[in-house]
Structures are given as structure tokens and as C-alpha cells.
Design an enzyme around this catalytic site. Structure first.
Site, PDB file in Angstrom:
ATOM      1  CG  ASP A  87     -29.128  29.859  10.888  1.00  0.00           C
ATOM      2  OD1 ASP A  87     -28.608  28.877  11.438  1.00  0.00           O
ATOM      3  OD2 ASP A  87     -28.738  30.341   9.810  1.00  0.00           O
TER       4      ASP A  87
HETATM    5  P1  NAP Z   1     -31.503  27.621   7.972  1.00  0.00           P
HETATM    6  O1  NAP Z   1     -30.917  28.130   9.240  1.00  0.00           O
HETATM    7  O2  NAP Z   1     -30.758  27.858   6.725  1.00  0.00           O
HETATM    8  O3  NAP Z   1     -31.720  26.063   8.190  1.00  0.00           O
HETATM    9  C1  NAP Z   1     -32.381  25.286   7.259  1.00  0.00           C
HETATM   10  C2  NAP Z   1     -32.377  23.849   7.756  1.00  0.00           C
HETATM   11  O4  NAP Z   1     -33.208  23.108   6.869  1.00  0.00           O
HETATM   12  C3  NAP Z   1     -31.009  23.194   7.733  1.00  0.00           C
HETATM   13  O5  NAP Z   1     -30.524  23.024   9.040  1.00  0.00           O
HETATM   14  C4  NAP Z   1     -31.228  21.851   7.010  1.00  0.00           C
HETATM   15  O6  NAP Z   1     -30.797  20.792   7.849  1.00  0.00           O
HETATM   16  C5  NAP Z   1     -32.737  21.792   6.844  1.00  0.00           C
HETATM   17  N1  NAP Z   1     -33.126  21.220   5.562  1.00  0.00           N
HETATM   18  C6  NAP Z   1     -32.584  21.449   4.346  1.00  0.00           C
HETATM   19  N2  NAP Z   1     -33.223  20.722   3.402  1.00  0.00           N
HETATM   20  C7  NAP Z   1     -34.188  20.016   4.046  1.00  0.00           C
HETATM   21  C8  NAP Z   1     -35.160  19.086   3.621  1.00  0.00           C
HETATM   22  N3  NAP Z   1     -35.279  18.711   2.346  1.00  0.00           N
HETATM   23  N4  NAP Z   1     -35.983  18.553   4.551  1.00  0.00           N
HETATM   24  C9  NAP Z   1     -35.860  18.891   5.862  1.00  0.00           C
HETATM   25  N5  NAP Z   1     -34.953  19.780   6.315  1.00  0.00           N
HETATM   26  C10 NAP Z   1     -34.118  20.324   5.418  1.00  0.00           C
HETATM   27  O7  NAP Z   1     -32.983  28.177   7.735  1.00  0.00           O
HETATM   28  P2  NAP Z   1     -33.856  29.207   8.564  1.00  0.00           P
HETATM   29  O8  NAP Z   1     -34.006  28.769   9.975  1.00  0.00           O
HETATM   30  O9  NAP Z   1     -35.070  29.396   7.723  1.00  0.00           O
HETATM   31  O10 NAP Z   1     -32.988  30.526   8.610  1.00  0.00           O
HETATM   32  C11 NAP Z   1     -32.779  31.355   7.500  1.00  0.00           C
HETATM   33  C12 NAP Z   1     -31.348  31.826   7.488  1.00  0.00           C
HETATM   34  O11 NAP Z   1     -31.142  32.517   6.248  1.00  0.00           O
HETATM   35  C13 NAP Z   1     -31.016  32.789   8.594  1.00  0.00           C
HETATM   36  O12 NAP Z   1     -29.685  32.609   9.004  1.00  0.00           O
HETATM   37  C14 NAP Z   1     -31.168  34.136   7.910  1.00  0.00           C
HETATM   38  O13 NAP Z   1     -30.426  35.171   8.513  1.00  0.00           O
HETATM   39  C15 NAP Z   1     -30.630  33.813   6.541  1.00  0.00           C
HETATM   40  N6  NAP Z   1     -31.075  34.786   5.546  1.00  0.00           N
HETATM   41  C16 NAP Z   1     -32.385  34.894   5.253  1.00  0.00           C
HETATM   42  C17 NAP Z   1     -32.803  35.868   4.387  1.00  0.00           C
HETATM   43  C18 NAP Z   1     -34.253  36.091   4.081  1.00  0.00           C
HETATM   44  O14 NAP Z   1     -34.565  37.121   3.497  1.00  0.00           O
HETATM   45  N7  NAP Z   1     -35.142  35.187   4.443  1.00  0.00           N
HETATM   46  C19 NAP Z   1     -31.878  36.688   3.767  1.00  0.00           C
HETATM   47  C20 NAP Z   1     -30.525  36.515   4.083  1.00  0.00           C
HETATM   48  C21 NAP Z   1     -30.156  35.556   4.969  1.00  0.00           C
HETATM   49  P3  NAP Z   1     -30.434  19.341   7.224  1.00  0.00           P
HETATM   50  O15 NAP Z   1     -29.466  19.599   6.129  1.00  0.00           O
HETATM   51  O16 NAP Z   1     -29.887  18.589   8.367  1.00  0.00           O
HETATM   52  O17 NAP Z   1     -31.730  18.767   6.718  1.00  0.00           O
END
Ligand code: NAP
Length: 464
Positions: free
Chosen positions: A389
Site C-alpha cells: 500500500d
Molecule cells: P501492506 O500493504 O499490508 O502489504 C504487505 C505485503 O507484504 C503484502 O502485499 C504481501 O503480499 C507481502 N507479504 C506478506 N508476507 C510476506 C512474506 N513472508 N514475504 C514477502 N512478502 C510478504 O504493507 P505496507 O506497504 O507496509 O502498508 C502498511 C498498511 O498498513 C497501510 O495500508 C497502512 O495504512 C496500514 N496501517 C499501518 C499502520 C501503522 O501504524 N504502521 C496502522 C494502521 C494501518 P504477498 O501476500 O503476495 O506476499
């Protein structure tokens, strides 16, 4: 009498030192370089605060206190050992315990003092138990959703916000009646019960996606209720600690909402998870280019500037130590490697900083989003490791996207983009990422830890 005054004096000094340590702790925790010192200062401050309280002249028997300390330690130690990815729900549980404690103390104080409760005291007592009660059940709901004991999707029904406002309004009316006449003891349990029910109803319509923001908001409520308890118990330390907790929780919620381009009202009343489901269903088959570790390593070693973009997948795979080896192997070859940190990458604030610091990656290599975004056009390779994301260009261009307007890392502007993930699954927001279909993007399919390990091997690095 002099003994008593002397004892009081020692307690005041201990509380003053503890308060100063809490303030310094928050200051130090705001930078990865001093965060460890901040945690230590907070721990010492808390030990002093507990120690000072135990010196209190009002304590006539330590037996129950000792039992409570042992019980708390037995519960606390396993809670402190959860996986990093479970920290948000663990934090929610801590808030629930704290808020329950505040509510119970407030209730006991009311029955001890009623009907002789001055107006100011009754106002803070009411605030204490209303905030404490709703934080208790709200935090339990939030922890349940994150742990997937409860459904993550928003549970909504017609007129939900109206019902919630009526409930909160009723609790406030009861509080006003009690302030007016604290002799109406029978109203007090209703006020607490409504707050407890309100906590459940406040959190169930919010999707799992927004839980971390909700938790930091509940953190603010827990802090405010503790500060109110400080007024009731005439403890300056509690007032200071509660105010610090309340304000830092609020600031954190604002930072997180901003980083997701959401308003508070949208988080609390927007039922975000429903939008996600629609986005996930709308995917269609498009083609992507993939590469092997050998091909990717060749491109990386020919690069001058590489920016690594870590995300939730790196955390789940626990790939941070392998990433450190990759950093070492590339740096040894003269490649300039930096890390781009998105404020909400992962699942909790500071998630990436903590993991990369654990792997001893130099702090000055971790660059915040706003500072690194301008450098992507001059970057040879943006290597995305388990982030999705936070790299999605739809947030900039697609007005219909649920994450439209969320600030992202502009990795699509790099000369070559490589993305390590296991398949084509969406991330947290449940939506497809157009980044993967660009001509300049190479998909490196595999588990983050295993794939980065392969890259390190191809580059001739690694620690054995
Ligand atoms: P993300 O959008 O959740 O994407 C994580 C990606 O990691 C997934 O597409 C998944 O694809 C891949 N993945 C999962 N396990 C894996 C593994 N073992 N090896 C390789 N890839 C793996 O993560 P992000 O880009 O870090 O974004 C964070 C999201 O969380 C945002 O939408 C944000 O708004 C939300 N959020 C964050 C917080 C905070 O405080 N950090 C709080 C609330 C919400 P595959 O399954 O295809 O591998």
C-alpha cells in the site's frame, strides 16, 4: 508527625524524579538513536513511581499489594514476550487493564465519599469512570479484532451513530445530575454501565484496518482518565503521567490519520473495511515481469544508488537480518544503499525503524518519506521488500481508490523497481497495486527472508 512529614517529602522527591524521567523518556523515544535510552528512562520512572507509592503512610498492610504485584508480574511477563506483529493488540490489552483499574478506583472513591463529593471532584470522577469504562471495553474489542477473535470487518447497522450519540449523551446527563447532587447514588452504576456498553458499540463498527489508529486514540482516553484519577487521588504524578499519555496518544493518532490521509471522523465513523472488500474484488488478470535472484543481483550490483523500501512483509518474514546482510554486501561493492521509511509501513507506528534498528542498520541510512521522495528519479533501483500500500501510485492518481490522497513513497519514479513478495495478494487496504504492471517493474516472487538470502548469496555476501 515529623516522621510523617519527612516521609511525605521523600515521596514528593521520588515523584518529581519519576515525572522528569517520563518526560525525558518521551523525548528520547522520538528518535531511533536515543529510543533505547527512552525506554530505560520510562522503566526507571515507573519503578520509582511504584516504589514511592509503596512508601505511602496510608498503607497499613502490604499483603494484598504483594499478591497483586505477583499476579501482575505473572500476567505481564508473557504479555511482554509476544511477537512484534502482535504488539498493537498487546498494547490494546494493556490499555484495557489500565482503564479497568481507573474505573474501579473511581467507583470505590465515589462510594467512599458520596454524598459529600464537591462539584469539581464529582466532575472529574465522572470523567474518570466514563472514559475508563469506554476505554476498557473499547480496547478489548480492538484487541479482539486485531487478534481475529472478533470479525475484522466493520459491524454496522442502521442508525448506529445516532444510538452511540444517544448513549454518550445519556452518560453525560447522568454525570451532570450527579455533579448537581452526588447523593443520587443509584445513578452511578447506570453511568458506568452505559460507558462500558458505549465502548463496545464505538469500536465494533470500525474495520480491523483502522484498529491501530483507534488503539492510539484509546491510549489518549486512558491517559485522560488516569489524569482525572490523579485529581481525585490528589496525585500530581498521576496527573502528569496521564496528561503525557493522553497528549502523546492524541498526537500519534493525528500523525497516523494524516499518513493514511484519513480524518478522525472518517476513522471513527467511516467503516473503512467495507470499502476494502469492494476494492479487492475488482481485480483483473494483468501481466507482470518477474526475475530470478541471479538476475536481480546482477542489476543491483551494477547500480550506483539503491533505495530499499521495507513493509509489512519484511516484518512477517522476519527478514531484517538478511536485509542487513544485503545492505553490507551492496555497500561493500560501493553501492549507495538507503532505506525509505513510510510513517505507516507495517502495522504499528515506527514498525520499520524498530526492525531495522534491531538488525543494526545505521540510523543515518533510514530516511523519512518526505526527505527521500525527491530522490527516487535519481535512484537506479528501488527494492521493495514486502511493502504494498505504501508504494501504490493509485493513491496519487486514482480518485476512486480507497487510499486516494494517502501520501506514498514514489518508488515508481525510480529507474528500475523490484518488488519482493510471495504472490499477487493485495496488502492491508485490500486493493491492487498498478506499480506491479509497469514496464520498469520486476517482480521477485518469494518469501522476503528466503529471497533476500538468495540475493545475498548471489552477491557473495552473508555471515556464514
Ligand atoms: P501492506 O500493504 O499490508 O502489504 C504487505 C505485503 O507484504 C503484502 O502485499 C504481501 O503480499 C507481502 N507479504 C506478506 N508476507 C510476506 C512474506 N513472508 N514475504 C514477502 N512478502 C510478504 O504493507 P505496507 O506497504 O507496509 O502498508 C502498511 C498498511 O498498513 C497501510 O495500508 C497502512 O495504512 C496500514 N496501517 C499501518 C499502520 C501503522 O501504524 N504502521 C496502522 C494502521 C494501518 P504477498 O501476500 O503476495 O506476499
Amino acid at each position: 508527625m515529623t516522621d510523617f512529614a519527612g516521609n511525605q517529602h521523600v515521596i514528593e522527591v521520588i515523584y518529581l524524579v519519576a515525572s522528569a524521567l517520563f518526560i525525558l523518556s518521551l523525548k528520547w523515544m522520538s528518535s531511533p538513536a536515543t529510543a533505547r535510552r527512552g525506554v530505560r528512562a520510562g522503566e526507571i520512572g515507573m519503578v520509582l513511581a511504584i516504589g514511592g507509592t509503596l512508601l505511602h503512610h496510608g498503607i497499613i498492610d502490604y499483603k494484598w499489594i504483594a499478591i497483586a504485584l505477583v499476579l501482575g508480574t505473572i500476567i505481564g511477563i508473557p504479555l511482554g514476550r509476544v511477537h512484534m506483529t502482535a504488539v498493537p493488540q498487546r498494547t490494546a490489552l494493556s490499555h484495557a487493564f489500565g482503564a479497568l483499574c481507573v474505573t474501579l478506583v473511581g467507583t470505590a472513591e465515589f462510594y467512599l465519599r458520596s454524598p459529600q463529593v464537591p462539584r469539581f471532584m464529582m466532575s472529574v470522577l465522572s470523567m474518570e469512570v466514563i472514559l475508563g469504562g469506554l476505554t476498557f471495553t473499547g480496547s478489548l474489542m480492538a484487541a479482539g479484532k486485531l487478534q481475529e477473535i472478533l470479525p475484522q470487518r466493520p459491524l454496522t447497522y442502521k442508525g448506529q451513530n445516532f444510538v452511540n450519540f444517544v448513549l454518550l449523551g445519556t452518560a453525560i446527563v447522568l454525570a451532570v445530575l450527579l455533579v448537581h447532587d452526588p447523593g443520587h447514588k443509584q445513578l452511578f452504576p447506570f453511568m458506568v454501565a452505559i460507558a462500558v456498553v458505549f465502548g463496545v458499540l464505538l469500536v465494533i463498527p470500525i474495520g480491523g484496518a483502522d484498529m491501530p489508529t483507534v488503539i492510539s486514540l484509546l491510549n489518549a482516553y486512558a491517559g485522560l482518565s488516569a489524569a482525572a484519577m490523579g485529581f481525585v487521588l490528589e496525585s500530581k504524578l498521576l496527573i502528569i503521567a496521564g496528561a503525557l499519555d493522553g497528549s502523546s496518544g492524541l498526537i500519534l493518532s493525528v500523525i497516523m490519520s494524516k499518513a493514511m490521509n484519513r480524518s478522525f471522523t472518517n476513522v471513527l465513523f467511516g467503516a473503512f473495511g467495507q470499502v476494502q472488500a469492494r476494492g479487492a474484488a475488482g481485480q483483473e488478470a494483468k501481466t507482470v515481469r518477474s526475475a530470478t535472484a541471479e538476475e536481480a543481483a546482477a542489476i543491483l550490483s551494477a547500480a550506483n544508488k539503491v533505495v530499499i523500501v521495507p513493509g509489512y512483509g519484511m516484518a512477517v518474514a522476519q527478514a531484517q537480518h538478511k536485509v542487513r546482510e544485503l545492505y553490507d554486501a551492496l555497500s561493500k561493492r560501493g553501492v549507495d544503499v538507503r532505506f525509505a521509511i513510510h510513517p505507516v509501513a507495517g502495522r504499528m507506528p515506527g514498525h520499520m525503524n524498530v526492525l531495522l534498528a534491531e538488525a543494526d542498520i545505521p540510523y543515518d541510512r533510514l530516511i523519512d518519506m518526505e526527505d527521500i521522495n525527491g530522490d527516487f528519479p535519481q535512484t537506479d533501483v528501488a527494492l521493495v521488500i514486502g511493502a504494498n500500500d505504501v508504494t501504490n501510485p493509485a493513491a496519487r492518481t486514482d480518485t476512486s481508490s480507497p487510499i486516494y490522497g494517502m501520501p506514498i513513497l514514489d518508488v515508481d519514479k525510480a529507474r528500475t523497481v523490484m518488488v519482493i513478495k510471495r504472490g499477487m495478494s493485495p496488502g492491508f487496504a485490500g486493493i491492487d497495486n498498478p506499480l506491479y504492471y509497469l514496464d520498469r517493474t520486476l517482480m521477485l516472487f518469494g518469501d522476503a527472508k528466503a529471497f533476500v538470502g538468495n540475493l545475498v548469496r548471489e552477491l557473495g555476501g552473508g555471515h556464514g
